[in-house]
Write a protein that holds these residues in place. Sequence first.
Motif, PDB file in Angstrom:
ATOM      1  N   HIS A 117      27.204  59.894  77.995  1.00  8.81           N
ATOM      2  CA  HIS A 117      26.971  61.185  77.364  1.00  8.81           C
ATOM      3  C   HIS A 117      27.763  61.285  76.068  1.00  8.81           C
ATOM      4  O   HIS A 117      28.966  61.123  76.044  1.00  8.81           O
ATOM      5  CB  HIS A 117      27.402  62.283  78.330  1.00  8.81           C
ATOM      6  N   ASP A 118      27.073  61.520  74.977  1.00  4.10           N
ATOM      7  CA  ASP A 118      27.715  61.638  73.671  1.00  4.10           C
ATOM      8  C   ASP A 118      27.612  63.090  73.218  1.00  4.10           C
ATOM      9  O   ASP A 118      26.543  63.545  72.831  1.00  4.10           O
ATOM     10  CB  ASP A 118      27.015  60.725  72.664  1.00  4.10           C
ATOM     11  N   GLY A 152      14.547  62.085  71.921  1.00  4.32           N
ATOM     12  CA  GLY A 152      15.327  62.543  73.056  1.00  4.32           C
ATOM     13  C   GLY A 152      14.824  63.871  73.588  1.00  4.32           C
ATOM     14  O   GLY A 152      13.818  64.414  73.134  1.00  4.32           O
ATOM     15  N   THR A 201      20.397  64.300  75.013  1.00  3.49           N
ATOM     16  CA  THR A 201      20.535  64.076  73.575  1.00  3.49           C
ATOM     17  C   THR A 201      19.240  64.468  72.873  1.00  3.49           C
ATOM     18  O   THR A 201      18.145  64.282  73.408  1.00  3.49           O
ATOM     19  CB  THR A 201      20.854  62.607  73.249  1.00  3.49           C
ATOM     20  N   TYR A 202      19.368  64.998  71.675  1.00  5.81           N
ATOM     21  CA  TYR A 202      18.191  65.452  70.923  1.00  5.81           C
ATOM     22  C   TYR A 202      18.524  65.401  69.444  1.00  5.81           C
ATOM     23  O   TYR A 202      19.492  65.994  68.993  1.00  5.81           O
ATOM     24  CB  TYR A 202      17.824  66.879  71.335  1.00  5.81           C
ATOM     25  N   ARG A 203      17.713  64.656  68.692  1.00  5.44           N
ATOM     26  CA  ARG A 203      17.937  64.518  67.257  1.00  5.44           C
ATOM     27  C   ARG A 203      16.660  64.877  66.518  1.00  5.44           C
ATOM     28  O   ARG A 203      15.567  64.562  66.990  1.00  5.44           O
ATOM     29  CB  ARG A 203      18.327  63.071  66.921  1.00  5.44           C
ATOM     30  N   TYR A 237      17.187  57.340  76.045  1.00  7.50           N
ATOM     31  CA  TYR A 237      17.867  58.061  74.965  1.00  7.50           C
ATOM     32  C   TYR A 237      19.135  58.770  75.418  1.00  7.50           C
ATOM     33  O   TYR A 237      19.713  59.535  74.651  1.00  7.50           O
ATOM     34  CB  TYR A 237      16.914  59.086  74.350  1.00  7.50           C
ATOM     35  N   ASN A 238      19.554  58.532  76.664  1.00  4.24           N
ATOM     36  CA  ASN A 238      20.710  59.207  77.255  1.00  4.24           C
ATOM     37  C   ASN A 238      20.391  60.682  77.496  1.00  4.24           C
ATOM     38  O   ASN A 238      19.735  61.338  76.682  1.00  4.24           O
ATOM     39  CB  ASN A 238      21.977  59.076  76.408  1.00  4.24           C
ATOM     40  N   MET A 250      25.690  64.328  70.125  1.00  2.66           N
ATOM     41  CA  MET A 250      24.252  64.197  69.976  1.00  2.66           C
ATOM     42  C   MET A 250      23.476  65.238  70.768  1.00  2.66           C
ATOM     43  O   MET A 250      22.274  65.122  70.941  1.00  2.66           O
ATOM     44  CB  MET A 250      23.819  62.795  70.422  1.00  2.66           C
ATOM     45  N   LEU A 251      24.156  66.273  71.272  1.00  3.58           N
ATOM     46  CA  LEU A 251      23.447  67.288  72.046  1.00  3.58           C
ATOM     47  C   LEU A 251      22.345  67.938  71.226  1.00  3.58           C
ATOM     48  O   LEU A 251      21.241  68.138  71.686  1.00  3.58           O
ATOM     49  CB  LEU A 251      24.425  68.363  72.529  1.00  3.58           C
TER      50      LEU A 251
END
Length: 562
Positions: A512-513, A199, A217-219, A213-214, A516-517
């Motif tokens: 938007h979750d 993301g 969001t960044y994982r 990945y919406n 998962m920001l």
Amino acid sequence: MEIRRISLIAPKPTVPLGASHYLVMLFWGLPLIGTILKERGYEVRVFFEIVKPIDWEFVYSSQAVCFQTLACTANRTFEFIRRIKANNPGAVTVIGGTLPTAVPEDMLKRCDFVVRQEGDESLPDLLDALQRGHDLRTVPGISYKVDETEYIHTPDRPMVANIDTIPDLSLVHGWKELNRWKLLLRGKMQMHVVQTSRGCPYACSFCIVPMMYNAHTYRVRSIDSVITEIKTKIDESDCRRFMFVDNYFGGYREHAKKLLRRIIAEGLQFRCFAFCRLEIYKDPEFLGLLKQANFDPLFIGFESFNDSTLQSFEKHQTAKRIIESIKVIKEHDLRISGSFIIGSDDDTVETIRQSMDAARRNGIDNINIFPLSAMPTRKPGVVPRRRMILLDYDFGSGNHVTIFPKQMKPSTLQKEYIRAYRLFNNPGRALDAVRNGNLQAGVERLFAALAHREIIADIEKRYLPRLFEIEQGYYDANERLIEERLPPDGIINREAILVPEEESPYDVNLQHDPDMLLLLGDNGHHAHPPSSGMISQDAVSEMVRKHTLDMALRKCYGNLLS
């Protein structure tokens, strides 16, 4: 139905495609999905045509055959599915990737199921539901066809929280047989891919990452997992060329620094290409670690030296900052592979040439140029539907002009693309690098020149003549677009099944979750990961069961179903 054996296939592109001219490099997704399926007890084999010809006997005996499909591999995917169905009509065929996520209905003309966005959990859950006879509407993140007119699009699945799985490359047909001498005889080089995050915290208007990945969001992945994978790949192949396929390596800076320090502390010797943003120039410690860990070159999306264009792209940067960032990064002895998007509404032939001249003048080492493109998806695009050009999926490789620009004809924009690459990627510049003592840069420039010579030849032979033909009557004498003359649905292959434009916008807030920001844990896992898994049948209302528009599903449930 019983599913025991699964084939995963990555067809080769049907048009010349950049580094594929000389690099044997696997997509990240298929070996990862194969590993996940193997851990669930399936017999799995992964096929990359660029590695070794497909073992069709194994494929025909598979109960499920899944494809990772780009636009430039779509036609070959369709050809393979026809071949598979002719030999094994009962085989389940599944397509996933960026193109299927964008246009699932059109893919479903050829396959049984589409897995949208990430497949880590959606594909295993789909196969499990098929085996157990469960209602497929309870599987998030998939699309399928009920009959010739009705499509079901289940709600998007929340983004995967745990991305620590290490791909098992022994599943890849022929991978263990590769060695540098065999590759050299084929005029190829090997490169490993590793993913340390997924993301992007940004949502640039032209980019496909928010779709996959919406937005925002960044994982991050655990450092132990990344280090283990790098060591394993070096030990098994002795290849020390790597690409970090993160959308933004350094999006979570402290995590990236910890990883770089670990690479340095363990004495891992390899050369790595990574995708970054110019913001890294403000962090001298990070730049120093990148240099020490041998990350070279850095791929940075500058996109333009035209401030109006940058603003329209929502890049949150200016030409002045770009020039400053190049200077600082170069002072740390890091090479830059700059990316540019050409063809925005603010672009003219003059501004494009000014950007290319500025790139050379400011010392960008290599260049990557992409005509602004648009796909007729449900998400509002960078241009309206009527300005889109989709003649054939072959021409969706990122090298072809697929819009009607406002201030020049499509053919003119395509010729500027060709001019820019010839300006940057030529044997003379490769020789200059060697003379300046940088043999590696010289070799890279030479290979890039050879690759783009083939790409340009194909464009000039197969695509430019078609642009000359379709643009007639839509521009005035000064090459200004007369937009009202364009057909409402653009110039799009009539056989393509596309959602009407008025039904296209998603409610982005439902995608938007907030969990998962940014994932802050050292192990890459959020303290409260979003829920995943199957949707309760009780939660699927009768209205949703009957309604076939993905937009309606999102408006009802978004990503909140669990």
